[in-house]
Design a protein around this motif. Structure first.
Motif, PDB file in Angstrom:
ATOM      1  N   ASP A   1       0.825  -1.209   0.000  1.00 39.83           N
ATOM      2  CA  ASP A   1       0.000   0.000   0.000  1.00 39.83           C
ATOM      3  C   ASP A   1       0.863   1.263   0.000  1.00 39.83           C
ATOM      4  OD1 ASP A   1       0.682   0.693   2.705  1.00 39.83           O
ATOM      5  OD2 ASP A   1      -0.865  -0.671   3.430  1.00 39.83           O
ATOM      6  N   LEU A   2       0.203   2.380  -0.245  1.00 35.96           N
ATOM      7  CA  LEU A   2       0.909   3.655  -0.353  1.00 35.96           C
ATOM      8  C   LEU A   2       1.451   4.146   0.981  1.00 35.96           C
ATOM      9  CD1 LEU A   2      -1.289   5.550  -2.960  1.00 35.96           C
ATOM     10  CD2 LEU A   2       0.857   4.318  -3.312  1.00 35.96           C
ATOM     11  N   ILE A   3       0.870   3.682   2.082  1.00 34.24           N
ATOM     12  CA  ILE A   3       1.393   4.057   3.395  1.00 34.24           C
ATOM     13  C   ILE A   3       2.813   3.526   3.536  1.00 34.24           C
ATOM     14  CG2 ILE A   3       1.113   3.811   5.898  1.00 34.24           C
ATOM     15  CD1 ILE A   3      -1.041   5.563   4.599  1.00 34.24           C
TER      16      ILE A   3
ATOM     17  N   PHE B   1      14.270   6.577   4.115  1.00 34.59           N
ATOM     18  CA  PHE B   1      15.524   6.568   3.363  1.00 34.59           C
ATOM     19  C   PHE B   1      15.783   7.870   2.612  1.00 34.59           C
ATOM     20  CE2 PHE B   1      14.332   2.082   3.809  1.00 34.59           C
ATOM     21  CZ  PHE B   1      15.442   1.646   4.508  1.00 34.59           C
ATOM     22  N   ARG B   2      14.871   8.846   2.771  1.00 35.32           N
ATOM     23  CA  ARG B   2      15.021  10.164   2.147  1.00 35.32           C
ATOM     24  C   ARG B   2      15.289  10.034   0.640  1.00 35.32           C
ATOM     25  NH1 ARG B   2      15.758  14.369   5.752  1.00 35.32           N
ATOM     26  NH2 ARG B   2      17.026  15.452   4.231  1.00 35.32           N
ATOM     27  N   ILE B   3      14.389   9.291  -0.008  1.00 33.95           N
ATOM     28  CA  ILE B   3      14.505   9.055  -1.449  1.00 33.95           C
ATOM     29  C   ILE B   3      13.274   9.617  -2.146  1.00 33.95           C
ATOM     30  CG2 ILE B   3      15.985   7.026  -1.230  1.00 33.95           C
ATOM     31  CD1 ILE B   3      13.471   5.282  -1.585  1.00 33.95           C
ATOM     32  N   SER B   4      13.341   9.701  -3.456  1.00 35.04           N
ATOM     33  CA  SER B   4      12.207  10.245  -4.203  1.00 35.04           C
ATOM     34  C   SER B   4      11.630   9.261  -5.223  1.00 35.04           C
ATOM     35  CB  SER B   4      12.618  11.528  -4.920  1.00 35.04           C
ATOM     36  OG  SER B   4      13.692  11.278  -5.800  1.00 35.04           O
ATOM     37  N   ARG B   5      12.257   8.077  -5.353  1.00 33.67           N
ATOM     38  CA  ARG B   5      11.745   7.066  -6.283  1.00 33.67           C
ATOM     39  C   ARG B   5      11.932   5.670  -5.710  1.00 33.67           C
ATOM     40  NH1 ARG B   5      13.600  11.106  -8.978  1.00 33.67           N
ATOM     41  NH2 ARG B   5      12.451  12.002 -10.694  1.00 33.67           N
ATOM     42  N   LEU B   6      10.963   4.813  -6.005  1.00 28.34           N
ATOM     43  CA  LEU B   6      11.021   3.404  -5.620  1.00 28.34           C
ATOM     44  C   LEU B   6      10.805   2.554  -6.861  1.00 28.34           C
ATOM     45  CD1 LEU B   6       8.764   3.248  -2.429  1.00 28.34           C
ATOM     46  CD2 LEU B   6      11.139   2.511  -2.575  1.00 28.34           C
ATOM     47  N   LEU B   7      11.616   1.534  -7.033  1.00 22.77           N
ATOM     48  CA  LEU B   7      11.370   0.571  -8.099  1.00 22.77           C
ATOM     49  C   LEU B   7      10.268  -0.365  -7.626  1.00 22.77           C
ATOM     50  CD1 LEU B   7      15.017  -0.237  -9.205  1.00 22.77           C
ATOM     51  CD2 LEU B   7      13.431   1.437 -10.151  1.00 22.77           C
ATOM     52  N   VAL B   8       9.365  -0.720  -8.519  1.00 22.02           N
ATOM     53  CA  VAL B   8       8.221  -1.565  -8.178  1.00 22.02           C
ATOM     54  C   VAL B   8       8.401  -2.919  -8.858  1.00 22.02           C
ATOM     55  CG1 VAL B   8       5.712  -1.786  -8.262  1.00 22.02           C
ATOM     56  CG2 VAL B   8       6.756   0.498  -8.069  1.00 22.02           C
TER      57      VAL B   8
ATOM     58  N   ASP C   1      -4.462  15.146   3.107  1.00 17.00           N
ATOM     59  CA  ASP C   1      -4.359  15.356   4.556  1.00 17.00           C
ATOM     60  C   ASP C   1      -4.554  14.045   5.310  1.00 17.00           C
ATOM     61  OD1 ASP C   1      -3.850  18.052   4.310  1.00 17.00           O
ATOM     62  OD2 ASP C   1      -5.926  18.663   4.701  1.00 17.00           O
ATOM     63  N   GLN C   2      -5.536  13.252   4.898  1.00 15.67           N
ATOM     64  CA  GLN C   2      -5.788  11.965   5.543  1.00 15.67           C
ATOM     65  C   GLN C   2      -4.596  11.030   5.339  1.00 15.67           C
ATOM     66  OE1 GLN C   2      -9.440  10.653   3.783  1.00 15.67           O
ATOM     67  NE2 GLN C   2     -10.701  12.050   4.985  1.00 15.67           N
ATOM     68  N   PHE C   3      -4.043  11.039   4.158  1.00 16.79           N
ATOM     69  CA  PHE C   3      -2.900  10.194   3.843  1.00 16.79           C
ATOM     70  C   PHE C   3      -1.705  10.563   4.724  1.00 16.79           C
ATOM     71  CE2 PHE C   3       0.943   9.497   1.209  1.00 16.79           C
ATOM     72  CZ  PHE C   3       0.887   8.112   1.157  1.00 16.79           C
ATOM     73  N   ILE C   4      -1.424  11.848   4.837  1.00 17.93           N
ATOM     74  CA  ILE C   4      -0.313  12.309   5.671  1.00 17.93           C
ATOM     75  C   ILE C   4      -0.545  11.902   7.125  1.00 17.93           C
ATOM     76  CG2 ILE C   4       0.813  14.374   6.612  1.00 17.93           C
ATOM     77  CD1 ILE C   4       0.362  15.626   3.774  1.00 17.93           C
ATOM     78  N   GLN C   5      -1.776  12.017   7.591  1.00 12.30           N
ATOM     79  CA  GLN C   5      -2.093  11.626   8.969  1.00 12.30           C
ATOM     80  C   GLN C   5      -1.903  10.120   9.163  1.00 12.30           C
ATOM     81  OE1 GLN C   5      -2.758  13.786  11.571  1.00 12.30           O
ATOM     82  NE2 GLN C   5      -2.335  11.908  12.685  1.00 12.30           N
ATOM     83  N   GLN C   6      -2.300   9.316   8.176  1.00 12.03           N
ATOM     84  CA  GLN C   6      -2.119   7.865   8.273  1.00 12.03           C
ATOM     85  C   GLN C   6      -0.641   7.508   8.349  1.00 12.03           C
ATOM     86  OE1 GLN C   6      -4.316   6.670   4.780  1.00 12.03           O
ATOM     87  NE2 GLN C   6      -5.957   5.813   6.032  1.00 12.03           N
ATOM     88  N   VAL C   7       0.176   8.177   7.552  1.00 11.68           N
ATOM     89  CA  VAL C   7       1.619   7.917   7.591  1.00 11.68           C
ATOM     90  C   VAL C   7       2.169   8.286   8.965  1.00 11.68           C
ATOM     91  CG1 VAL C   7       3.864   8.573   6.652  1.00 11.68           C
ATOM     92  CG2 VAL C   7       1.938   8.174   5.106  1.00 11.68           C
ATOM     93  N   ALA C   8       1.760   9.435   9.477  1.00  9.87           N
ATOM     94  CA  ALA C   8       2.229   9.874  10.803  1.00  9.87           C
ATOM     95  C   ALA C   8       1.778   8.905  11.879  1.00  9.87           C
ATOM     96  CB  ALA C   8       1.711  11.284  11.087  1.00  9.87           C
ATOM     97  N   ASP C   9       0.524   8.480  11.847  1.00 11.41           N
ATOM     98  CA  ASP C   9       0.008   7.527  12.844  1.00 11.41           C
ATOM     99  C   ASP C   9       0.758   6.200  12.761  1.00 11.41           C
ATOM    100  OD1 ASP C   9      -1.825   9.429  13.619  1.00 11.41           O
ATOM    101  OD2 ASP C   9      -3.524   8.487  12.596  1.00 11.41           O
ATOM    102  N   SER C  10       1.001   5.728  11.562  1.00 11.59           N
ATOM    103  CA  SER C  10       1.734   4.471  11.375  1.00 11.59           C
ATOM    104  C   SER C  10       3.144   4.583  11.937  1.00 11.59           C
ATOM    105  CB  SER C  10       1.773   4.104   9.895  1.00 11.59           C
ATOM    106  OG  SER C  10       2.566   2.975   9.692  1.00 11.59           O
ATOM    107  N   HIS C  11       3.772   5.710  11.682  1.00  7.03           N
ATOM    108  CA  HIS C  11       5.141   5.940  12.171  1.00  7.03           C
ATOM    109  C   HIS C  11       5.157   5.963  13.700  1.00  7.03           C
ATOM    110  CE1 HIS C  11       9.269   7.247  12.041  1.00  7.03           C
ATOM    111  NE2 HIS C  11       8.971   8.251  12.839  1.00  7.03           N
TER     112      HIS C  11
END
Length: 86
Positions: A26-28, A37-44, A71-81
Motif C-alpha cells: 500500500d501507499l502508506i 531513506f530520504r529518497i524520491s523514487r522506488l522501483l516496483v 491530509d488523511q494520507f499524511i495523517q495515516q503515515v504519521a500515525d503508522s510511524h
C-alpha cells in the motif's frame, strides 16, 4: 565543476543504493520508505521479482489530488510511524 556529459558514464553519477517495493504494497508503506531513506523514487516489482514500474514521491503526492485525501494520507503515515516507534 560539472562533468562532461560526453565523457561521463551513467555509472559515475547513478544512485548506488536501490530501493524496491512490491506492486501489492500500500501507499502508506511506500510513503514510510520514502521518508525513512530520504529518497524520491522506488522501483516496483511483481510477485515474480520482475521490475514492473517506478513510483515517484511527486507522483504519489500529485495523484492525491483531493486536499482532504492528501491530509488523511499524511495523517495515516504519521500515525503508522508513531505506532512503530512505540
Amino acid at each position: 565543476l560539472g562533468k562532461d556529459p560526453g565523457k561521463t558514464k551513467v555509472s559515475d553519477i547513478m544512485s548506488k543504493k536501490v530501493y524496491f517495493i512490491d506492486e501489492e504494497d500500500d501507499l502508506i508503506l511506500a510513503a514510510e520508505i520514502f521518508k525513512k531513506f530520504r529518497i524520491s523514487r522506488l522501483l516496483v516489482k511483481n510477485s515474480q521479482e520482475k521490475l514492473v514500474g517506478i513510483l515517484s514521491l511527486s507522483g504519489l503526492i500529485r495523484d492525491a489530488t483531493d486536499v482532504n485525501t492528501l491530509d488523511q494520507f499524511i495523517q495515516q503515515v504519521a500515525d503508522s510511524h508513531l505506532r512503530r516507534a512505540a
